[in-house]
Design an enzyme around this catalytic site. Structure first.
Site, PDB file in Angstrom:
ATOM      1  N   LYS A  48       0.843  -1.196   0.000  1.00 56.45           N
ATOM      2  CA  LYS A  48       0.000   0.000   0.000  1.00 56.45           C
ATOM      3  C   LYS A  48       0.881   1.250   0.000  1.00 56.45           C
ATOM      4  CE  LYS A  48      -0.462  -0.062   5.055  1.00 56.45           C
ATOM      5  NZ  LYS A  48      -1.415  -0.070   6.183  1.00 56.45           N
ATOM      6  N   TYR A 271      16.233  31.336   5.816  1.00 58.19           N
ATOM      7  CA  TYR A 271      15.167  32.213   6.295  1.00 58.19           C
ATOM      8  C   TYR A 271      15.271  32.414   7.798  1.00 58.19           C
ATOM      9  CZ  TYR A 271      12.713  31.758   1.823  1.00 58.19           C
ATOM     10  OH  TYR A 271      12.363  31.805   0.502  1.00 58.19           O
ATOM     11  N   MET A 319      11.296  24.952   1.086  1.00 61.41           N
ATOM     12  CA  MET A 319      10.433  24.118   0.258  1.00 61.41           C
ATOM     13  C   MET A 319      11.243  23.283  -0.730  1.00 61.41           C
ATOM     14  SD  MET A 319       7.328  25.218  -2.310  1.00 61.41           S
ATOM     15  CE  MET A 319       6.198  25.649  -0.975  1.00 61.41           C
TER      16      MET A 319
END
Length: 377
Positions: A48, A271, A319
Site C-alpha cells: 500500500k 530564512y 520548500m
C-alpha cells in the site's frame, strides 16, 4: 583572485543529477527471508501507499520473486496497477476509500475486505459476477472491521450472498492493536477474538477460510498471532515497528550539491537567520526540501553523508532546498550527498531521520515527493 578560489575552480566539472530515490529489491528479498524464518504461515506482501513510497510494482515484484504468496493493497486502483504489471498472485484490497467496483474486482481477480453489513450490502448490490471476499472483524482497534455485536448479521448476510454466488467468502481478517510492544501477552485478547470469529464463521456455514491477523511486528515476534497468513508491509522496506529484528533498508535517497559557497564566521543561513556560523566554513545547497519529503522540523544533529562523513543541516529547511555545513574541505557543485540509505557508517538511516524529525520511519519513506526521480538498484 584568492588561493581558495583558484583551488575550488581546479575541481573537474561534475554534472548535477536530480534527487533520486533508489529502490533496492535485494533488500526486500532479505527482509522477506527474515519474516519467512519466523513463521510457517503464508505471507502477504503489503505494498500500500505505493509500496511505502518505494514503488508498489518493484516492491511487489521483489517480494513475490522472494516467495510471497499474496499481495495486499488498500484500494482497487492499486491492485489493478499490480495486475497490469503482470503480477498474478492473489491480491487483497481492504480499505477501499473510493468504494468497491464489484465488476472490476471480479474481472481482475481482486479479493476485497468487507467490514460491516452495510458494506457487504453495497457490494452484493453491484456484483454481477462472483467477488472473493474477506470478512474484516474488529479484534480490538475500533478503527474498522465489524464490531462483535454485529457479527451475526454480517456472517448471516455473507452466507446468503455466497449461496447466491455473488460472493465467495475466502478469508477472515483482523488487526493487532498492540503488536508493536513485542509482548505476546498483550496480543492475547485479539488472538482470542480471532479464534472466536473463526468459530462463529464456521457455525454460520462459512469456510474453510484463510485467517490473518498479524502485520510485521506480530509476524516477527509472536507466532500465536500468525494463523494461516501474516501481512508484511513496513517490514519489506526495512521497518520493524517492534524494533526487535534488524532489517535492511530498501532505498537510498541522493541529491547533488547545486550551489557551494565559502562564508565567514557570524554568517546567518537561510530564512530567519536561525543558524549563524561560529567559524569560517563552506556551505553546500542540496536541491531537496520539504516539498520533496524532507521534514521541516529537525533536531540539530540532522545530517547527510558526503564523501564518507556526516555534514550537518544548517538553517531552516526550505520548500526546495536544504543547506549543509561541509566544513573546511571544498565540496564542489555536482557532488553527491546521500540523504539516507542502508549503507551504515556515516550514511543516515531512515530511523535516524525519524528520530531527528520526532516521528516514525514510515512517514519518512512515504513522504518522498513526486519531484524525486525513482530508480531500481
Amino acid at each position: 583572485m584568492t588561493s581558495t578560489q583558484v583551488t575550488e575552480r581546479a575541481f573537474p566539472v561534475t554534472p548535477v543529477r536530480p534527487p533520486t530515490l533508489e529502490t533496492l529489491p535485494l533488500a526486500v528479498a532479505a527482509n522477506l527471508a527474515s519474516a519467512r524464518a519466523r513463521t510457517r504461515s503464508a505471507i502477504m506482501a503489503v505494498v500500500k501507499a505505493d509500496g511505502y513510497g518505494h514503488g508498489a510494482v518493484p516492491i511487489a515484484t521483489a517480494a513475490v520473486d522472494a516467495g510471497a504468496e499474496w499481495l495486499g493493497v488498500t484500494d482497487l486502483a492499486e491492485a489493478a496497477t499490480l495486475r497490469a504489471a503482470g503480477l498474478t498472485v492473489p491480491i487483497l484490497s481492504w480499505l477501499n476509500p473510493a468504494g468497491v467496483d464489484a465488476c472490476l474486482a471480479a474481472a481482475e481477480r481482486i479479493d476485497v475486505a468487507v467490514g460491516s453489513a452495510d458494506e457487504l450490502r453495497d457490494l452484493l448490490a453491484g456484483a454481477e459476477a462472483t467477488v472473493r471476499v474477506h470478512l474484516q472483524l474488529d479484534t480490538g482497534m475500533a478503527r474498522g472491521g465489524c464490531p462483535r455485536h454485529e457479527w451475526d448479521e454480517l456472517l448471516g448476510l455473507a452466507r446468503r450472498g455466497q449461496l447466491s454466488r455473488r460472493i465467495d467468502v475466502v478469508g477472515l481478517m483482523g488487526h493487532l492493536p498492540l503488536a508493536d510492544q513485542a509482548d505476546p501477552p498483550t496480543n492475547r485478547p485479539a488472538v482470542a477474538r480471532m479464534h472466536e470469529a473463526r468459530r462463529a464463521a464456521a457455525k454460520a456455514g462459512l469456510g474453510p477460510l484463510i485467517v490473518h491477523l498479524s502485520a510485521t511486528a506480530g509476524a516477527l515476534t509472536d507466532p500465536a498471532t500468525h494463523f494461516g497468513m501474516v501481512r508484511i508491509g513496513a517490514g519489506l522496506v526495512g521497518i520493524d515497528p517492534s524494533e526487535t529484528v534488524m532489517l535492511h533498508g530498501a532505498s537510498r535517497l541522493t541529491a547533488s550539491i547545486v550551489h557551494s559557497t565559502t562564508v565567514e564566521a557570524r554568517t546567518s543561513v537561510g530564512y530567519g537567520g536561525d543558524h549563524v556560523t561560529d567559524r569560517p566554513t563552506r556551505l553546500g545547497v542540496l536541491g531537496v526540501g520539504y516539498a520533496d519529503g524532507i521534514p521541516r522540523d529537525l533536531a540539530r544533529d540532522a545530517a547527510v553523508e558526503i564523501h564518507g562523513r556526516r555534514c550537518r543541516i544548517v538553517g531552516r529547511v526550505s520548500m526546495d532546498q536544504i543547506v549543509v555545513d561541509t566544513g573546511p574541505d571544498p565540496v564542489p557543485r555536482g557532488t553527491t550527498a546521500t540523504v539516507f540509505g542502508p549503507d551504515g557508517g556515516a550514511t543516515p538511516s531512515i530511523h535516524d531521520w525519524a528520530r531527528w524529525a520526532r516521528t516514525i520511519p514510515h512517514t519518512i519513506v512515504t513522504g518522498i515527493g513526486p519531484r524525486v526521480r525513482r530508480s531500481i538498484g
